[in-house]
Design a protein around this motif. Structure first.
Motif, PDB file in Angstrom:
ATOM      1  N   TYR A 263      15.997 -81.660 -23.718  1.00 49.47           N
ATOM      2  CA  TYR A 263      17.044 -82.388 -22.999  1.00 49.47           C
ATOM      3  C   TYR A 263      18.379 -81.880 -23.513  1.00 49.47           C
ATOM      4  O   TYR A 263      18.451 -81.209 -24.551  1.00 49.47           O
ATOM      5  CB  TYR A 263      16.911 -83.901 -23.218  1.00 49.47           C
ATOM      6  CG  TYR A 263      16.805 -84.274 -24.690  1.00 49.47           C
ATOM      7  CD1 TYR A 263      17.936 -84.506 -25.461  1.00 49.47           C
ATOM      8  CD2 TYR A 263      15.558 -84.362 -25.314  1.00 49.47           C
ATOM      9  CE1 TYR A 263      17.848 -84.814 -26.817  1.00 49.47           C
ATOM     10  CE2 TYR A 263      15.455 -84.671 -26.657  1.00 49.47           C
ATOM     11  CZ  TYR A 263      16.597 -84.896 -27.399  1.00 49.47           C
ATOM     12  OH  TYR A 263      16.502 -85.186 -28.738  1.00 49.47           O
ATOM     13  N   ASP A 265      21.943 -83.317 -24.645  1.00 54.99           N
ATOM     14  CA  ASP A 265      22.874 -84.401 -24.996  1.00 54.99           C
ATOM     15  C   ASP A 265      24.109 -83.754 -25.592  1.00 54.99           C
ATOM     16  O   ASP A 265      24.072 -83.245 -26.722  1.00 54.99           O
ATOM     17  CB  ASP A 265      22.242 -85.367 -25.997  1.00 54.99           C
ATOM     18  CG  ASP A 265      21.170 -86.250 -25.367  1.00 54.99           C
ATOM     19  OD1 ASP A 265      21.014 -86.184 -24.136  1.00 54.99           O
ATOM     20  OD2 ASP A 265      20.497 -86.975 -26.111  1.00 54.99           O
ATOM     21  N   ARG A 282      24.615 -88.427 -22.616  1.00 57.46           N
ATOM     22  CA  ARG A 282      23.153 -88.305 -22.637  1.00 57.46           C
ATOM     23  C   ARG A 282      22.620 -87.693 -21.329  1.00 57.46           C
ATOM     24  O   ARG A 282      23.081 -88.038 -20.247  1.00 57.46           O
ATOM     25  CB  ARG A 282      22.508 -89.687 -22.819  1.00 57.46           C
ATOM     26  CG  ARG A 282      23.074 -90.503 -23.969  1.00 57.46           C
ATOM     27  CD  ARG A 282      22.612 -90.013 -25.315  1.00 57.46           C
ATOM     28  NE  ARG A 282      23.182 -90.816 -26.393  1.00 57.46           N
ATOM     29  CZ  ARG A 282      23.050 -90.561 -27.676  1.00 57.46           C
ATOM     30  NH1 ARG A 282      22.344 -89.508 -28.057  1.00 57.46           N
ATOM     31  NH2 ARG A 282      23.609 -91.337 -28.582  1.00 57.46           N
ATOM     32  N   ASP A 283      21.661 -86.784 -21.489  1.00 56.37           N
ATOM     33  CA  ASP A 283      20.970 -86.175 -20.341  1.00 56.37           C
ATOM     34  C   ASP A 283      21.971 -85.634 -19.322  1.00 56.37           C
ATOM     35  O   ASP A 283      21.985 -86.030 -18.148  1.00 56.37           O
ATOM     36  CB  ASP A 283      20.035 -87.191 -19.668  1.00 56.37           C
ATOM     37  CG  ASP A 283      18.913 -87.623 -20.596  1.00 56.37           C
ATOM     38  OD1 ASP A 283      18.288 -86.751 -21.225  1.00 56.37           O
ATOM     39  OD2 ASP A 283      18.666 -88.839 -20.699  1.00 56.37           O
ATOM     40  N   SER A 286      21.131 -84.435 -15.683  1.00 55.66           N
ATOM     41  CA  SER A 286      20.970 -85.365 -14.563  1.00 55.66           C
ATOM     42  C   SER A 286      22.270 -86.055 -14.176  1.00 55.66           C
ATOM     43  O   SER A 286      22.286 -86.904 -13.280  1.00 55.66           O
ATOM     44  CB  SER A 286      19.927 -86.439 -14.923  1.00 55.66           C
ATOM     45  OG  SER A 286      20.363 -87.208 -16.039  1.00 55.66           O
TER      46      SER A 286
END
Length: 402
Positions: A263, A265, A282-283, A286
C-alpha cells in the motif's frame, strides 16, 4: 465533591508529557467539557477538559512539569461557584463601565479563541463569530488581529520604533527549554543521519505542463469539489504511481528484515508554530486529487491548532516535503525513519533551458530524493526520480499508467 484531575492515558509510543498551559487557575469557574489544561507530548498536544461544572480547587503539577500517563495533576471541585474578587465585593459596578465589557459577556468563544484573545488583548465584542450559533473561533480572532494590522493608519506605521538603550558592550541572551516536540524532532533527525547510509540524488522538472493543466481546470475543479487544485496533490499521485513501480522505495528496514508494503501511505511535511509534523495520507492509490487536497488542508488546520492526533502521524511508507513554499531553491531532505526515502520539492523558478536547439524560458523546479543506500541502490533511486519527473512533465502518464 472533589474530583482528581489526571493526565490522560498516553499511547504506548508516548512515555510522558509536559504540562504546557493551565487555562484555568484555582478558584476560577469552569463549565463541563471546557478546556482547562494542555499536556504536550513529543508528538501532539492533548487537551484535558473539566469533568463537570465547578472550579479548579488545586494545581499539583505546574506549567513545565513532567507528568506520566494517568498521573494526578490537580483537583477539581464539582458544583462550587467561583470566588468573587474582593475588589468586586467592596465596590459596586460602575455605571460608566465600557459598553464593550457588557457586550463581551454575551459573546460565546471556543477555548482556543479565548486564549488567543487574552494573549493578543482583543476586545471579543468586536469579533464576528463564524462558528455554529455565532461561536467565535480561534480563526475569527486571528483574522480580526490580522485585519487590525492591515488597517493601521499609515502615520502609525511610519512612527519611529521605540529606542531601547543598552549599556555599552551588553549582549542580551534568552534561554528557554526545548518543547517536547522540538526535542523529539531533533532526536529523530540526528538518529536518521547516524543510523542510515543517506544519499541524495537530484533532478529538475519542467513545471509548465502541470501549470497549464492547473490553469485550465482549476475553476471547474474548485466549483465541483469545493477545494482549490494545488501542485501537492498532483505530486502525491505521481509519487504513488512511482512507488508502485519501484516497491523497494516503498519498503522499510526492520532489524535484518526488509518489509515490503503493499500500500502507499504518504506523509506530507507540514510546518507549525510548534515544529515540523508529518501527518500521513492513507492509501493514496485509492484517493482522488480532491480527496488529497481536502486532507492536506485539514491536516494543515489541525497542525496550526495543535489538534493532530497521534494516529494521524504514525506509519507512512514515504514522505514528501515542500520547502519551495518558503523559497528554498534546493535542499537535501532528511529521512523520516523507518522510511527509506523522502522527496523534496522546491521553488518554481524561471530559467533559460535548451529545447530542440533553442533557448526557451521555462518554469523549472529542482527535485531531491534522499534515500537509504543500505536499502536502495543508486540506479533505483535515479529511475524513481526520473519516473516522477516524466509524470509531472506529462500528467497523462498518471492516467494511462505509462
Amino acid at each position: 465533591m472533589s474530583i482528581d484531575i489526571k493526565a490522560p492515558v498516553f499511547p504506548e509510543s508516548v512515555a510522558e508529557g509536559t504540562v504546557a498551559t493551565w487555562h484555568k487557575q484555582p478558584g476560577e469557574a469552569c463549565s463541563r467539557d471546557e478546556l482547562i489544561v494542555d499536556i504536550e507530548t513529543d508528538k501532539v498536544v492533548i487537551e484535558v477538559v473539566a469533568p463537570a461544572d465547578g472550579v479548579i480547587e488545586e494545581i499539583i503539577k505546574g506549567e513545565g512539569d513532567t507528568v506520566e500517563s494517568g498521573e494526578l495533576i490537580g483537583r477539581f471541585k464539582e458544583g462550587a461557584a467561583a470566588a468573587a474578587p474582593a475588589a468586586a465585593k467592596a465596590e459596586p459596578a460602575q455605571a460608566s463601565a465600557p459598553a464593550a465589557e457588557a457586550a463581551s459577556a454575551d459573546v460565546v468563544l471556543s477555548p482556543a479563541a479565548r486564549k488567543l484573545a487574552e494573549e493578543k488583548g482583543v476586545d471579543v465584542s468586536a469579533v464576528k463569530g463564524t462558528g455554529k450559533s455565532g461561536l467565535v473561533t480561534k480563526e475569527d480572532v486571528q483574522n480580526h488581529v490580522d485585519g487590525q494590522k492591515t488597517t493601521a493608519p499609515a502615520a502609525a506605521a511610519a512612527a519611529p520604533a521605540a529606542q531601547v538603550e543598552l549599556p555599552a558592550g551588553q549582549r542580551p541572551e534568552k534561554r528557554v527549554p526545548m518543547t517536547r516536540l522540538r526535542a523529539s524532532i531533533a532526536k529523530r533527525l540526528l538518529s536518521a543521519q547516524q543510523n542510515a547510509a543517506m544519499l541524495t540524488t537530484f533532478n529538475e522538472v519542467n513545471m509548465k505542463p502541470l501549470m497549464d493543466l492547473r490553469k485550465q481546470y482549476k475553476d471547474g475543479f474548485e466549483k465541483r469539489h469545493g477545494i482549490k487544485l494545488g501542485f501537492m496533490s498532483l505530486f502525491v499521485k505521481a509519487a504513488t504511481e512511482a512507488l508502485k513501480r519501484f516497491p523497494m522505495v516503498n519498503a522499510s528496514i526492520d532489524g535484518n528484515d526488509i518489509v515490503y508494503h503493499g500500500y502507499q501511505d504518504i506523509g506530507v511535511a507540514v510546518s507549525s508554530d510548534r515544529g515540523l509534523v508529518v501527518p500521513v495520507l492513507r492509501d493514496t492509490d485509492s484517493m482522488g486529487l480532491a480527496d488529497v487536497e481536502k486532507k492536506i488542508v485539514e491536516y494543515g488546520t489541525k497542525a496550526r491548532d495543535g489538534k493532530l492526533g497521534i494516529e494521524e502521524m504514525t506509519g507512512g511508507t514515504f514522505t514528501i516535503s515542500n520547502g519551495g513554499v518558503f523559497g528554498s531553491l534546493m535542499s537535501t531532505p532528511i529521512l523520516n525513519p523507518p522510511q527509506t526515502a523522502i522527496l523534496g520539492m522546491h521553488k518554481i523558478q524561471e530559467r533559460p533551458m535548451a529545447v530542440n536547439g533553442e533557448v526557451v524560458i521555462l518554469p523549472m523546479m529542482y527535485l531531491a530524493l534522499s534515500y537509504d543506500h543500505r536499502m536502495i541502490d543508486g540506479k533505483e533511486a535515479v529511475q524513481f526520480l526520473v519516473a516522477i519527473k516524466e509524470m509531472v512533465e506529462d500528467p497523462a502518464r498518471i492516467l494511462l499508467d505509462v
